[in-house]
Enzyme design. Sequence first.
Site, PDB file in Angstrom:
ATOM      1  N   GLY A 103     -15.644 -56.459 -40.926  1.00 65.05           N
ATOM      2  CA  GLY A 103     -16.718 -57.084 -40.715  1.00 65.05           C
ATOM      3  C   GLY A 103     -18.096 -56.224 -40.929  1.00 65.05           C
ATOM      4  CB  ALA A 104     -21.176 -56.808 -42.880  1.00 66.01           C
ATOM      5  CG  ASP A 105     -19.862 -57.859 -37.142  1.00 61.66           C
ATOM      6  OD1 ASP A 105     -18.818 -57.570 -38.112  1.00 61.66           O
ATOM      7  OD2 ASP A 105     -19.674 -58.795 -36.091  1.00 61.66           O
ATOM      8  NE  ARG A 106     -14.692 -53.979 -36.292  1.00 54.94           N
ATOM      9  CZ  ARG A 106     -13.433 -53.687 -36.428  1.00 54.94           C
ATOM     10  NH1 ARG A 106     -12.832 -54.734 -37.286  1.00 54.94           N
ATOM     11  NH2 ARG A 106     -12.551 -52.594 -36.285  1.00 54.94           N
ATOM     12  CB  THR A 128     -17.912 -64.817 -30.585  1.00 51.20           C
ATOM     13  OG1 THR A 128     -19.324 -65.291 -30.731  1.00 51.20           O
ATOM     14  CG2 THR A 128     -16.806 -65.785 -30.631  1.00 51.20           C
ATOM     15  CB  THR A 181      -9.803 -73.720  -9.573  1.00 47.78           C
ATOM     16  OG1 THR A 181      -8.854 -74.366  -8.719  1.00 47.78           O
ATOM     17  CG2 THR A 181      -9.214 -73.407 -10.631  1.00 47.78           C
TER      18      THR A 181
END
Length: 203
Positions: A103-106, A128, A181
């Site tokens: 990924g380019a984001d990384r 996400t 729960t």
Amino acid sequence: MSNPILLADVGNSRLKLAQRADNASLGPVTSLDVRNPDSWLQTLTSAGLLPRHAHWHISTVRPAASDTLRSLLSRHGSGPITAYQSAADVPVPNTLREPGRTGADRALAVLEALALAEPPLTLVLCGTAITVESIDEKGVWRGGAIAPGLGPMAEALNRLTAQLPKIKTYDNTHYYESSHTEGAIEAGLYWSLVGAVRELTTR
């Protein structure tokens, strides 16, 4: 006067946009639902993010959504568009096996981390997906680990079970136990991620 520079991050869940000021700082960030492109034009116009002849830099992990954004910008008189579609498009030294499939984001986050701090570094990105990136003492990105973020974990737990509700808020005050729960799910999701990040950064 130079043409305005605008930045866009086309993520898995959100489209984030901002204009870069002359001193390289960012203006207000506008965040949109990446799955609802019909709403983009009105919001971008209201936020003043459609100046003519602007130079756009677009990072994407959703090529189809990025194409939709580029088409919208072109129709409204944008200038040149520089696209970052994978780590291969980002000038950061690395030992990745397949930069074109990373990924380019990384990669952009690693590049910014190196501009802000001296290596070696461990970089955690929360979206996400949760990623933990390793940067060695020479400033070389060696890759990292990818885990699901809170949203996908909550959705999977709801979808793959018969009775567990989908949780939309996460309350870390439940620590590791709860008498109901929803609280039990909140605690499980939140502290699972805390534990994962702690373990990955340690390793």
